[in-house]
Scaffold this motif. Structure first.
Motif, PDB file in Angstrom:
ATOM      1  N   UNK A  47       0.834  -1.214   0.000  1.00  0.00           N
ATOM      2  CA  UNK A  47       0.000   0.000   0.000  1.00  0.00           C
ATOM      3  C   UNK A  47       0.862   1.255   0.000  1.00  0.00           C
ATOM      4  N   UNK A  48       2.034   1.209   0.638  1.00  0.00           N
ATOM      5  CA  UNK A  48       2.866   2.416   0.690  1.00  0.00           C
ATOM      6  C   UNK A  48       3.453   2.792  -0.669  1.00  0.00           C
ATOM      7  N   UNK A  49       3.481   1.839  -1.605  1.00  0.00           N
ATOM      8  CA  UNK A  49       3.935   2.134  -2.966  1.00  0.00           C
ATOM      9  C   UNK A  49       2.742   2.335  -3.887  1.00  0.00           C
ATOM     10  N   UNK A  50       1.784   1.442  -3.810  1.00  0.00           N
ATOM     11  CA  UNK A  50       0.632   1.484  -4.719  1.00  0.00           C
ATOM     12  C   UNK A  50      -0.412   2.513  -4.332  1.00  0.00           C
ATOM     13  N   UNK A  51      -0.414   2.944  -3.081  1.00  0.00           N
ATOM     14  CA  UNK A  51      -1.506   3.787  -2.613  1.00  0.00           C
ATOM     15  C   UNK A  51      -2.696   2.898  -2.291  1.00  0.00           C
ATOM     16  N   UNK A  52      -3.737   3.493  -1.789  1.00  0.00           N
ATOM     17  CA  UNK A  52      -4.903   2.705  -1.399  1.00  0.00           C
ATOM     18  C   UNK A  52      -5.969   2.665  -2.484  1.00  0.00           C
ATOM     19  N   UNK A  53      -5.808   3.502  -3.505  1.00  0.00           N
ATOM     20  CA  UNK A  53      -6.752   3.521  -4.623  1.00  0.00           C
ATOM     21  C   UNK A  53      -5.973   3.741  -5.914  1.00  0.00           C
ATOM     22  N   UNK A  54      -6.538   3.347  -7.057  1.00  0.00           N
ATOM     23  CA  UNK A  54      -5.863   3.608  -8.333  1.00  0.00           C
ATOM     24  C   UNK A  54      -5.567   5.101  -8.483  1.00  0.00           C
ATOM     25  N   UNK A  55      -4.405   5.395  -9.043  1.00  0.00           N
ATOM     26  CA  UNK A  55      -4.022   6.790  -9.233  1.00  0.00           C
ATOM     27  C   UNK A  55      -3.256   7.367  -8.061  1.00  0.00           C
ATOM     28  N   UNK A  56      -3.138   6.609  -6.972  1.00  0.00           N
ATOM     29  CA  UNK A  56      -2.408   7.095  -5.803  1.00  0.00           C
ATOM     30  C   UNK A  56      -1.001   6.511  -5.704  1.00  0.00           C
ATOM     31  N   UNK A  57      -0.550   5.858  -6.779  1.00  0.00           N
ATOM     32  CA  UNK A  57       0.771   5.240  -6.741  1.00  0.00           C
ATOM     33  C   UNK A  57       1.831   6.279  -6.420  1.00  0.00           C
ATOM     34  N   UNK A  58       2.795   5.888  -5.608  1.00  0.00           N
ATOM     35  CA  UNK A  58       3.878   6.782  -5.229  1.00  0.00           C
ATOM     36  C   UNK A  58       5.110   6.395  -6.031  1.00  0.00           C
ATOM     37  N   UNK A  59       5.612   7.331  -6.826  1.00  0.00           N
ATOM     38  CA  UNK A  59       6.774   7.072  -7.666  1.00  0.00           C
ATOM     39  C   UNK A  59       7.984   6.800  -6.773  1.00  0.00           C
ATOM     40  N   UNK A 112      10.231   4.202 -16.414  1.00  0.00           N
ATOM     41  CA  UNK A 112      11.214   5.178 -16.911  1.00  0.00           C
ATOM     42  C   UNK A 112      10.513   6.438 -17.421  1.00  0.00           C
ATOM     43  N   UNK A 113       9.355   6.254 -18.062  1.00  0.00           N
ATOM     44  CA  UNK A 113       8.584   7.394 -18.553  1.00  0.00           C
ATOM     45  C   UNK A 113       8.081   8.242 -17.393  1.00  0.00           C
ATOM     46  N   UNK A 114       7.624   7.599 -16.323  1.00  0.00           N
ATOM     47  CA  UNK A 114       7.149   8.332 -15.144  1.00  0.00           C
ATOM     48  C   UNK A 114       8.285   9.129 -14.505  1.00  0.00           C
ATOM     49  N   UNK A 115       9.475   8.531 -14.442  1.00  0.00           N
ATOM     50  CA  UNK A 115      10.636   9.267 -13.914  1.00  0.00           C
ATOM     51  C   UNK A 115      10.922  10.471 -14.801  1.00  0.00           C
ATOM     52  N   UNK A 116      10.917  10.246 -16.107  1.00  0.00           N
ATOM     53  CA  UNK A 116      11.189  11.309 -17.062  1.00  0.00           C
ATOM     54  C   UNK A 116      10.165  12.436 -16.931  1.00  0.00           C
ATOM     55  N   UNK A 117       8.882  12.050 -16.825  1.00  0.00           N
ATOM     56  CA  UNK A 117       7.814  13.045 -16.698  1.00  0.00           C
ATOM     57  C   UNK A 117       7.973  13.862 -15.421  1.00  0.00           C
ATOM     58  N   UNK A 118       8.539  13.233 -14.380  1.00  0.00           N
ATOM     59  CA  UNK A 118       8.744  13.926 -13.112  1.00  0.00           C
ATOM     60  C   UNK A 118      10.060  14.706 -13.110  1.00  0.00           C
ATOM     61  N   UNK A 119      10.812  14.610 -14.228  1.00  0.00           N
ATOM     62  CA  UNK A 119      12.082  15.322 -14.325  1.00  0.00           C
ATOM     63  C   UNK A 119      13.172  14.722 -13.464  1.00  0.00           C
TER      64      UNK A 119
END
Length: 126
Positions: A47-59, A112-119
Motif C-alpha cells: 500500500x505504501x507504494x501502490x496507494x490505497x486507490x488507483x491513481x495514488x501510486x507513489x513514484x 522510466x517514462x514516469x521518472x522522465x515526466x517527473x524530471x
C-alpha cells in the motif's frame, strides 16, 4: 488479495543472484523470468507504494542499487521480499510475479517514462 487462479503456473525454482541483483523465477509451464531487484522494489504491491486507490501510486526513486536481503515464503501462494532499503511490506503472489514476468518490459518503460515526466534522472536521482 486475490488468490491464485487455477490456471496460474506455480514457481518450481526461485533463485536470487546477489551480484547482479536479479531474482530468477522458473514456473511450472517452463517459463523463466529474470526480474531485477530494482524492478520488484519500484513495483512493490504494498500500500505504501501502490496507494490505497488507483491513481495514488507513489513514484519510487533512487532504487537502482537496492537488493533483496531475504525471501520469506507466505503460505503456498506468495513470497515476501525484504529489501536493503528496509522495505518489506509487499506480498508477491505467484499470479503477480508471473504477470510481472510477462509484462516487465512494458512496465519498465512505463516506470522510466514516469521518472522522465517527473524530471528525475534515474542514475543520479536529480
Amino acid at each position: 488479495m486475490a488468490g491464485l487462479s487455477k490456471h496460474t503456473p506455480i514457481p518450481t525454482e526461485i533463485k536470487l543472484h546477489q551480484k547482479s541483483r536479479v531474482l530468477e523465477i522458473s514456473f511450472s509451464d517452463g517459463k523463466t523470468f529474470r526480474l531485477s531487484c530494482e524492478f520488484l522494489r519500484v513495483y512493490s504491491p504494498s500500500a505504501e507504494v501502490r496507494g490505497h486507490e488507483p491513481g495514488q501510486e507513489i513514484l519510487q526513486t533512487g532504487k537502482q542499487d537496492v537488493s533483496i536481503t531475504h525471501i520469506e515464503p507466505v503460505g503456498n501462494y506468495a513470497i515476501q521480499l525484504n529489501f536493503s532499503d528496509g522495505h518489506n511490506t509487499g506480498l508477491y503472489s505467484w499470479d503477480l510475479l508471473y504477470n510481472y514476468g510477462l509484462n516487465q518490459d512494458t512496465m519498465w518503460q512505463h516506470y522510466l517514462q514516469r521518472l522522465n515526466d517527473a524530471g528525475i534522472n534515474r542514475e543520479n536521482n536529480t
